[in-house]
Design a protein around this motif. Structure first.
Motif, short mmCIF file in Angstrom:
data_model
loop_
_atom_site.label_atom_id
_atom_site.label_comp_id
_atom_site.label_asym_id
_atom_site.label_seq_id
_atom_site.Cartn_x
_atom_site.Cartn_y
_atom_site.Cartn_z
N GLY A 1 -7.38 -1.20 -7.72
CA GLY A 1 -6.57 0.28 -7.67
C GLY A 1 -7.00 0.63 -6.61
O GLY A 1 -7.52 0.25 -5.72
N CYS B 1 -1.59 5.79 -9.70
CA CYS B 1 -0.74 4.68 -9.41
C CYS B 1 0.15 4.68 -11.37
O CYS B 1 0.86 3.57 -10.93
CB CYS B 1 -1.80 3.43 -9.50
N CYS C 1 -0.95 0.67 -15.26
CA CYS C 1 -1.56 -0.62 -13.99
C CYS C 1 -2.12 -1.51 -15.96
O CYS C 1 -2.45 -0.94 -16.20
CB CYS C 1 -2.29 -0.25 -13.12
N GLN D 1 -2.85 -2.23 -20.86
CA GLN D 1 -2.13 -1.41 -19.46
C GLN D 1 -3.28 0.21 -20.29
O GLN D 1 -3.55 0.58 -20.88
CB GLN D 1 -0.32 -0.57 -19.60
#
Ligand SMILES: [Zn+2]
Length: 91
Positions: free
Chosen positions: A58, A9, A12, A3
């Motif tokens: 993203g 965000c 992710c 990750q």
């Protein structure tokens, strides 16, 4: 490390991010690093460096990641503002 953190965000999957080069060597423990207009190849002695990544799959924002190369630990993540991208043409 599967990750990565994005300032927009949150956490992710790392596969959503694309490495776009080394910005500059960061002094250990320092909040500042010299900005260089083009990615450079790091010397072997470099232990901590700032890297440019994009959250490609993203929010598509550029981020600056300060990473310790000895253990690949991410020390800090910053959002890169468009105004910081001087010398980068139309990026
Ligand atoms: Zn993002």
């Amino acid at each position: 490390m599967n990750q990565m953190f994005c300032p927009n965000c949150g956490h992710c999957r790392k596969s959503e991010f694309v490495f776009c080069g080394v910005i500059a060597q960061a002094a250990a423990g320092s909040d500042t690093a010299l900005w260089e207009s083009r990615p450079v190849t790091p010397p072997r002695a470099m232990k901590v460096r700032d890297e440019r990544w994009i959250h490609q799959y993203g929010c598509a924002q550029w981020i600056r990641v300060t990473r310790d190369l000895r253990n690949k630990e991410v020390l800090k993540v910053y959002r890169i503002e468009r105004s910081e991208m001087r010398g980068e043409g139309d990026l």
